[in-house]
Design an enzyme around this catalytic site. Structure first.
Site, PDB file in Angstrom:
ATOM      1  N   LYS A   1      -5.134 -10.023  -6.673  1.00 41.33           N
ATOM      2  CA  LYS A   1      -6.286 -10.187  -5.781  1.00 41.33           C
ATOM      3  C   LYS A   1      -7.456  -9.314  -6.242  1.00 41.33           C
ATOM      4  O   LYS A   1      -7.242  -8.182  -6.678  1.00 41.33           O
ATOM      5  CB  LYS A   1      -5.834  -9.768  -4.373  1.00 41.33           C
ATOM      6  CG  LYS A   1      -6.752 -10.171  -3.272  1.00 41.33           C
ATOM      7  CD  LYS A   1      -6.220  -9.699  -1.921  1.00 41.33           C
ATOM      8  CE  LYS A   1      -6.218  -8.189  -1.811  1.00 41.33           C
ATOM      9  NZ  LYS A   1      -6.045  -7.679  -0.455  1.00 41.33           N
TER      10      LYS A   1
ATOM     11  N   LYS B   1       0.822  -1.220   0.000  1.00 34.01           N
ATOM     12  CA  LYS B   1       0.000   0.000   0.000  1.00 34.01           C
ATOM     13  C   LYS B   1       0.844   1.253   0.000  1.00 34.01           C
ATOM     14  O   LYS B   1       0.464   2.260  -0.585  1.00 34.01           O
ATOM     15  CB  LYS B   1      -0.955   0.011   1.199  1.00 34.01           C
ATOM     16  CG  LYS B   1      -2.105  -0.963   1.047  1.00 34.01           C
ATOM     17  CD  LYS B   1      -3.267  -0.586   1.937  1.00 34.01           C
ATOM     18  CE  LYS B   1      -4.474  -1.457   1.647  1.00 34.01           C
ATOM     19  NZ  LYS B   1      -5.581  -1.221   2.551  1.00 34.01           N
TER      20      LYS B   1
ATOM     21  N   LYS C   1     -11.415  -3.862  -3.841  1.00 32.02           N
ATOM     22  CA  LYS C   1     -12.290  -2.686  -3.959  1.00 32.02           C
ATOM     23  C   LYS C   1     -11.568  -1.559  -4.682  1.00 32.02           C
ATOM     24  O   LYS C   1     -12.194  -0.700  -5.281  1.00 32.02           O
ATOM     25  CB  LYS C   1     -12.638  -2.095  -2.585  1.00 32.02           C
ATOM     26  CG  LYS C   1     -13.039  -3.018  -1.497  1.00 32.02           C
ATOM     27  CD  LYS C   1     -13.187  -2.242  -0.165  1.00 32.02           C
ATOM     28  CE  LYS C   1     -13.593  -3.122   0.978  1.00 32.02           C
ATOM     29  NZ  LYS C   1     -12.534  -3.466   1.931  1.00 32.02           N
TER      30      LYS C   1
HETATM   31  P1  TYM Z   1     -10.373  -5.746   4.176  1.00 33.38           P
HETATM   32  O1  TYM Z   1     -11.365  -4.678   4.447  1.00 33.38           O
HETATM   33  O2  TYM Z   1      -9.336  -5.520   3.139  1.00 33.38           O
HETATM   34  O3  TYM Z   1     -11.129  -7.074   3.792  1.00 33.38           O
HETATM   35  C1  TYM Z   1     -12.166  -7.594   4.635  1.00 33.38           C
HETATM   36  C2  TYM Z   1     -12.130  -9.109   4.632  1.00 33.38           C
HETATM   37  O4  TYM Z   1     -12.286  -9.593   3.279  1.00 33.38           O
HETATM   38  C3  TYM Z   1     -11.206 -10.460   2.963  1.00 33.38           C
HETATM   39  N1  TYM Z   1     -10.863 -10.276   1.539  1.00 33.38           N
HETATM   40  C4  TYM Z   1     -10.768 -11.272   0.672  1.00 33.38           C
HETATM   41  N2  TYM Z   1     -10.940 -12.602   0.812  1.00 33.38           N
HETATM   42  C5  TYM Z   1     -10.764 -13.358  -0.292  1.00 33.38           C
HETATM   43  N3  TYM Z   1     -10.446 -12.844  -1.521  1.00 33.38           N
HETATM   44  C6  TYM Z   1     -10.256 -11.520  -1.692  1.00 33.38           C
HETATM   45  N4  TYM Z   1      -9.965 -11.027  -2.897  1.00 33.38           N
HETATM   46  C7  TYM Z   1     -10.425 -10.666  -0.565  1.00 33.38           C
HETATM   47  N5  TYM Z   1     -10.340  -9.321  -0.391  1.00 33.38           N
HETATM   48  C8  TYM Z   1     -10.603  -9.106   0.908  1.00 33.38           C
HETATM   49  C9  TYM Z   1     -10.059 -10.023   3.858  1.00 33.38           C
HETATM   50  O5  TYM Z   1      -9.118 -11.060   4.032  1.00 33.38           O
HETATM   51  C10 TYM Z   1     -10.785  -9.679   5.128  1.00 33.38           C
HETATM   52  O6  TYM Z   1     -11.053 -10.839   5.891  1.00 33.38           O
HETATM   53  N6  TYM Z   1      -7.248  -5.417   8.068  1.00 33.38           N
HETATM   54  C11 TYM Z   1      -8.533  -5.915   7.605  1.00 33.38           C
HETATM   55  C12 TYM Z   1      -9.704  -5.364   8.398  1.00 33.38           C
HETATM   56  C13 TYM Z   1      -9.602  -5.551   9.865  1.00 33.38           C
HETATM   57  C14 TYM Z   1      -9.778  -6.750  10.585  1.00 33.38           C
HETATM   58  C15 TYM Z   1      -9.657  -6.399  11.949  1.00 33.38           C
HETATM   59  C16 TYM Z   1     -10.040  -8.067  10.200  1.00 33.38           C
HETATM   60  C17 TYM Z   1      -9.344  -4.556  10.758  1.00 33.38           C
HETATM   61  N7  TYM Z   1      -9.399  -5.074  12.017  1.00 33.38           N
HETATM   62  C18 TYM Z   1      -9.745  -7.370  12.974  1.00 33.38           C
HETATM   63  C19 TYM Z   1     -10.137  -9.018  11.221  1.00 33.38           C
HETATM   64  C20 TYM Z   1     -10.010  -8.669  12.573  1.00 33.38           C
HETATM   65  C21 TYM Z   1      -8.722  -5.510   6.167  1.00 33.38           C
HETATM   66  O7  TYM Z   1      -8.145  -4.576   5.669  1.00 33.38           O
HETATM   67  O8  TYM Z   1      -9.681  -6.224   5.530  1.00 33.38           O
END
Ligand code: TYM
Length: 350
Positions: free
Chosen positions: A209, A126, A212
């Protein structure tokens, strides 16, 4: 103390509690749905205590337009509800409303080491080449994530594959805190990375991947897409000219084919092997229409329900607020105990 805050059972083990979060930094995608949200619903339906958070404080580690952030947070809440999260059974809220996250995040900034955070691949990706220009928040992001989880003494965290490294860091933070202060206070969490689609790839490039933030809308299916958009994106998804093989190993080197098989398996709640057993020998000319039908049957009703929820944003805010009250009742006493362990004087009693 609220008895829900008492995360250890009578034998002194941490009680099973699921926590996970999604950033409201854009509309949710099929990757978020298959890697996370669909599995959040399954955990709730298994009767486990589940706490789910729209992590708006994480979202602002990169620039967010305030009006878009507000709209995306409500849209993400609508997606959770439309996908089957029941605010009576799960706690659903937005992170900024429970200040324990930011407070414990600070404590963990003082536990985590620069070297640990510097190794995080998500930060490197990022921040890109110009690390000097990245926000301090983007660097410290994983300590806030550890705080999200540990403020609830959560034991299990369902996520997609890309969050694995952050969860390992969460474990390291819990272990170091417990060790430094001679306590058994924070649980060492279990990452729950399961199912056929833990890493959904872009529909335009099977080596990247689905995200969004990809500039091409054709690279992803959004949960808000209607039936026509979903079917069109699958029809136009990049593939190769070969028919589907009868073994997973034969998909090596065919990332786009592998991705569509995984997506089919996850949507149908089956395994990639079972999908290949059904479609071996068939080309994408016959597989894609079947995948499109399946995707539309699962996803289009979610999009329709989202639109219905979004007609009443005040009700969404009310539900999030009620969730935040319940979240606070768990997190506040855990934060107070953390401060006690650290040696902070409790000067404001009562
Ligand atoms: P974020 O917002 O990027 O994504 C949310 C969840 O979706 C999953 N994900 C995917 N799974 C499969 N294929 C994909 N292409 C894909 N894109 C996203 C992510 O693995 C995630 O589970 N840091 C985290 C948010 C967060 C969090 C937490 C998660 C903040 N605090 C505490 C768990 C526990 C994030 O940026 O996810």
């Amino acid at each position: 103390m609220d008895d829900r805050a008492q995360a250890k059972d009578t034998a002194g083990r941490f009680r099973t509690r699921v926590f996970s979060g999604i950033q409201p930094s854009g509309g949710l995608t099929l990757g978020n749905y298959l890697g996370a949200l669909r599995r959040f619903v399954q955990k709730q339906d298994e009767g486990i205590e589940t706490v789910y958070c729209l992590v708006d404080l994480h979202a602002i580690t990169v620039w967010q337009d305030p009006a878009r952030l507000r709209a995306n947070t409500r849209e993400a809440a609508a997606a959770f509800l439309a996908a089957g999260i029941d605010p009576g059974r799960s706690i659903l809220f937005n992170q900024s409303q429970v200040s324990a996250h930011a407070e414990l995040g600070w404590v963990f900034n003082c536990v985590a080491r620069m070297g640990w955070l510097g190794r995080m691949t998500q930060f490197k990706e990022k921040a890109g080449k110009d690390r000097e220009a990245a926000s301090v928040g983007l660097f410290a992001y994983p300590s806030l994530m550890a705080a999200d989880i540990l403020a609830y003494h959560a034991t299990h965290v369902p996520v997609g594959e890309d969050q694995k490294q952050h969860l390992e860091l969460t474990r390291d933070i819990a272990i170091k805190f417990n060790h430094d202060f001679g306590v058994d206070f924070f649980p060492v969490v279990e990452p729950v990375i399961e199912g056929a689609a833990t890493r959904v790839m872009s529909l335009r490039d099977g080596t990247r991947k689905m995200s969004k933030s990809d500039p091409s809308d054709m690279s992803r299916i959004n949960l808000a897409d209607d039936a026509e958009a979903i079917a069109q994106k699958i029809r136009k998804a990049r593939t190769d000219p070969e028919p589907l093989p009868d073994s997973l190993a034969a998909l090596d080197g065919r990332p786009e084919a592998r991705n569509l098989v995984n997506i089919y398996a996850a949507l149908a709640d089956t395994t990639p092997e079972a999908v290949l057993a059904e479609f071996a020998g068939q080309g994408f000319g016959s597989f894609k229409p079947r995948l499109a039908d399946l995707a539309v049957s699962v996803l289009a009703p979610i999009g329709v329900r989202m639109t219905e929820y979004l007609r009443d944003p005040a009700e969404i805010d009310r539900l999030l607020g009620a969730g935040a009250d319940r979240a606070e009742a768990i997190a506040r006493p855990i934060l107070a105990q953390t401060f006690d362990i650290l040696g902070m004087v409790r000067s404001r009693r009562g």
